[in-house]
Design an enzyme around this catalytic site. Structure first.
Site, PDB file in Angstrom:
ATOM      1  NE  ARG A 114      -3.587   0.055   2.640  1.00 31.73           N
ATOM      2  CZ  ARG A 114      -4.345   0.356   3.915  1.00 31.73           C
ATOM      3  NH1 ARG A 114      -4.181  -0.629   4.738  1.00 31.73           N
ATOM      4  NH2 ARG A 114      -5.107   1.248   3.983  1.00 31.73           N
ATOM      5  CG  HIS A 115      -1.315   4.765  -0.255  1.00 36.02           C
ATOM      6  ND1 HIS A 115      -1.229   5.072   1.111  1.00 36.02           N
ATOM      7  CD2 HIS A 115      -2.329   3.880  -0.478  1.00 36.02           C
ATOM      8  CE1 HIS A 115      -2.651   4.820   1.493  1.00 36.02           C
ATOM      9  NE2 HIS A 115      -3.462   4.256   0.502  1.00 36.02           N
ATOM     10  CG  ASN A 143      -4.286   6.073   5.173  1.00 35.32           C
ATOM     11  OD1 ASN A 143      -3.331   5.597   4.423  1.00 35.32           O
ATOM     12  ND2 ASN A 143      -5.763   5.536   4.991  1.00 35.32           N
ATOM     13  NE  ARG A 152      -4.898   6.809  -0.885  1.00 41.54           N
ATOM     14  CZ  ARG A 152      -5.906   7.291  -1.466  1.00 41.54           C
ATOM     15  NH1 ARG A 152      -6.004   8.284  -2.123  1.00 41.54           N
ATOM     16  NH2 ARG A 152      -7.028   6.323  -1.625  1.00 41.54           N
ATOM     17  CD  GLU A 179      -8.899   1.403  -2.075  1.00 44.60           C
ATOM     18  OE1 GLU A 179      -8.826   0.388  -2.991  1.00 44.60           O
ATOM     19  OE2 GLU A 179      -8.556   1.102  -0.726  1.00 44.60           O
ATOM     20  CG  HIS A 181      -5.214   2.688  -3.491  1.00 47.35           C
ATOM     21  ND1 HIS A 181      -5.015   3.821  -2.902  1.00 47.35           N
ATOM     22  CD2 HIS A 181      -4.564   2.815  -4.671  1.00 47.35           C
ATOM     23  CE1 HIS A 181      -4.429   4.842  -3.664  1.00 47.35           C
ATOM     24  NE2 HIS A 181      -4.416   4.264  -4.891  1.00 47.35           N
TER      25      HIS A 181
HETATM   26  O1  F6P Z   1      -9.222   3.137   4.365  1.00 45.79           O
HETATM   27  C1  F6P Z   1      -8.259   3.134   3.557  1.00 45.79           C
HETATM   28  C2  F6P Z   1      -9.029   2.670   2.406  1.00 45.79           C
HETATM   29  O2  F6P Z   1      -7.911   2.283   1.306  1.00 45.79           O
HETATM   30  C3  F6P Z   1     -10.236   3.275   1.681  1.00 45.79           C
HETATM   31  O3  F6P Z   1      -9.642   4.258   0.820  1.00 45.79           O
HETATM   32  C4  F6P Z   1     -11.025   2.202   1.035  1.00 45.79           C
HETATM   33  O4  F6P Z   1     -12.349   2.790   0.958  1.00 45.79           O
HETATM   34  C5  F6P Z   1     -10.895   1.133   2.056  1.00 45.79           C
HETATM   35  O5  F6P Z   1      -9.367   1.304   2.470  1.00 45.79           O
HETATM   36  C6  F6P Z   1     -11.165  -0.106   1.533  1.00 45.79           C
HETATM   37  O6  F6P Z   1     -11.300  -0.993   2.546  1.00 45.79           O
HETATM   38  P1  F6P Z   1     -12.562  -1.643   2.933  1.00 45.79           P
HETATM   39  O7  F6P Z   1     -13.299  -2.250   1.718  1.00 45.79           O
HETATM   40  O8  F6P Z   1     -12.194  -2.684   4.132  1.00 45.79           O
HETATM   41  O9  F6P Z   1     -13.335  -0.465   3.416  1.00 45.79           O
END
Ligand code: F6P
Length: 403
Positions: free
Chosen positions: A209-210, A216, A261, A281, A347
Site C-alpha cells: 500500500r502507499h 488515513n 499517495r 482505490e 491501495h
Molecule cells: O481506509 C483506506 C482505504 O484504502 C479506503 O480508501 C477504502 O475505501 C478502504 O480502504 C477499502 O477497505 P474496506 O473495503 O475494508 O472498506
C-alpha cells in the site's frame, strides 16, 4: 488439455483455473492423473503406459472416463469452465471427450502444449515429476529414466490436434509461438489473451500500500490526499528496501495508481513507474471522504448492507469489490507478462483483489484479506502457487480498520 507428459499441462490448467475463478466463473480442474493414482495406486512404472499393454490401456481409459463423467456431472450442477487435464494424446480419445461434452451441450476448446526443447522437458521432470507420489522413495536418476520412458510410450501414439477437430489453441515451446483456430466468443478469446501472456519464468511480485496518507490519519476513506510524515518515512524505507532487494543494476517494473499517495510513495525509488487508473482505490462514490463512523451514522442502511455482503455491495455511485476485480483484469495480464520483478504500489481494496488472484483465494474472501500499511508482501511463484513473505518496514501507521 492435450500434450505429452512434462509439457506443463497441469501448470497451464491450474493457471487458467485461477484466472477464471478470480474473474467469477465457477471453474474446476479434473486431473486424470489424480484419478488414476486414487483408483489404481500411484506407483506404476513405465510399462503401465505402454500402448501395447492392453490391460493397462483399458484401465487408463476407464479412469479417464470416470473423470469425464464427474466433469459432465459437475457442469450439470452449475459448473462453468471445466479443465479436463489429461494427455488426450490421440485423436480417438479427443473425439470421445468432445462427443461426450457436445452431447451435454458444452463448448470444447483444446489447449495443446507442444515442446521439443530438451532443457525445458528435463527441468519440468526434475522440478515436478520427481515429487509426484508415483516416485516416492525412488532413486531420482531411476525416476527420471522411468519418466522418460513413459513419455516415449505416449510419443509412439501421439497425434497433434488438427483443424477438423474444432476449436484449439496450441502453445508451442512454452509460449514462444501460439496458434489459435476457430476461437469464437468472449470466454475463449479471454483464454487465448491470457495464454498469450503466460510464461513460466519465476520472479517475485511485491505488493505494498502507499505510505500512510493524511486521510488515513483522519480515518477517512477514498480521496486523493498526500502522505503524512509517517507515510513519507515509509516511502524512504521502501526505497532502501528495493535498493537492497533488487540492487542498482537489476530491473524492476513498478506500477502505481493515478492517485497522489501511491505516486509519492514510489517517487523516492528513483525508477520509472507506470501509472494505472485501474489501480485506483475502490470508488466509495457518495461515501468518498467520509469515515466509517460517519457512514454508519448518516447512511445506516448502506453501512449495514456493506457489512452483510461486502463483496457484492456497491457504494452509491461507486464500486463493489466485484467491480474492482473486473477492472483489474488487464493489470493481472500485465503482471503475468512481465519477466522482471514487479512492484505494485496501490491501495487496500485493490491489493486485496490482486492478492486473492496471486494466492488463489476465492474472490468473495478478498474484502477480508489483511493488507496492512507499511508492509511489503513478497510473493514468489513456486511450481503451482506462490510463497509469501511479509516484510514490515514501519513506522507504525494509524490503524484504518472498520469500527
Ligand atoms: O481506509 C483506506 C482505504 O484504502 C479506503 O480508501 C477504502 O475505501 C478502504 O480502504 C477499502 O477497505 P474496506 O473495503 O475494508 O472498506
Amino acid at each position: 488439455m492435450v500434450g505429452l507428459p512434462a509439457r506443463g499441462k497441469t501448470h497451464i490448467a491450474r493457471r487458467l483455473a485461477r484466472y477464471l475463478s478470480w474473474l467469477g466463473y465457477s471453474t474446476r480442474v479434473f486431473n486424470v492423473g489424480n484419478y488414476r493414482r486414487a483408483r489404481l495406486g500411484s506407483q506404476k512404472d513405465q510399462s503401465f503406459f505402454d500402448p501395447d499393454n492392453a490391460e493397462a490401456s483399458a484401465a487408463r481409459a476407464e479412469v479417464a472416463k470416470v473423470a469425464l463423467d464427474d466433469m459432465v456431472a459437475w457442469f450439470a450442477d452449475g459448473g462453468e469452465v471445466g479443465l479436463y487435464d489429461a494427455t488426450n494424446s490421440t485423436r480417438e480419445r479427443r473425439l470421445q471427450v468432445a462427443d461426450r461434452c457436445r452431447a451435454a451441450g458444452l463448448q470444447v476448446v483444446f489447449v495443446e502444449s507442444l515442446c521439443e526443447d530438451e532443457e525445458v522437458i528435463e527441468s519440468n521432470i526434475r522440478q515436478t515429476k520427481l515429487h509426484m507420489p508415483d516416485y516416492a522413495n525412488f532413486d531420482p536418476e531411476r525416476a527420471v529414466d522411468d519418466f522418460r520412458q513413459r513419455i516415449a510410450n505416449y510419443a509412439r501414439v501421439y497425434e497433434p490436434v488438427v483443424p477438423d477437430e474444432g476449436s484449439f489453441v496450441k502453445l508451442i515451446d512454452v509460449g514462444r509461438r501460439l496458434e489459435a483456430h476457430r476461437i469464437q466468443g468472449y470466454l475463449p478469446s479471454r483464454l487465448v489473451y491470457f495464454l498469450m501472456n503466460l510464461h513460466p519464468i519465476p520472479r517475485p511480485i511485491y505488493l505494498t500500500r502507499h505510505g500512510e496518507s493524511l486521510f488515513n490519519v483522519e480515518h477517512r476513506i477514498g480521496g486523493d490526499s498526500l502522505l503524512s510524515p509517517r507515510g513519507e518515512a515509509f516511502a524512504a524505507r521502501l526505497s532502501g528496501f528495493v535498493a537492497k532487494e533488487i540492487g542498482e543494476d537489476r530491473e524492476i517494473s513498478i506500477f502505481t495508481s493515478t492517485l497522489r499517495r501511491t505516486i509519492e510513495t514510489a517517487r523516492p525509488l528513483g525508477r520509472t513507474t507506470v501509472e494505472w487508473r485501474a489501480l485506483d482505490e475502490i470508488d466509495a462514490g457518495d461515501c468518498d471522504g467520509m469515515t466509517y463512523e460517519e457512514i454508519q451514522r448518516r447512511l445506516p442502511d448502506e453501512y449495514e448492507s456493506r457489512e452483510s455482503h461486502k463483496f457484492d455491495y456497491r457504494y452509491p455511485r461507486g464500486e463493489s469489490y466485484r467491480d474492482v476485480i473486473r477492472r483489474l483484469e488487464p493489470v493481472i495480464v500485465e503482471i503475468e507478462r512481465e519477466r522482471t520483478p514487479v512492484m505494485v504500489v496501490a491501495h487496500q481494496a485493490v491489493l486485496r483483489a490482486l492478492y486473492a488472484y496471486l494466492m488463489d483465494r476465492p474472490p468473495h474472501e478478498c474484502p477480508h484479506i489483511e493488507v496492512p500499511l507499511h508492509t511489503v508482501i513478497k510473493l514468489t511463484p513456486t511450481t503451482y502457487a506462490c510463497a509469501e513473505e511479509r516484510i514490515a518496514l514501519g513506522p507504525t501507521a494509524s490503524a484504518i480498520t472498520r469500527p
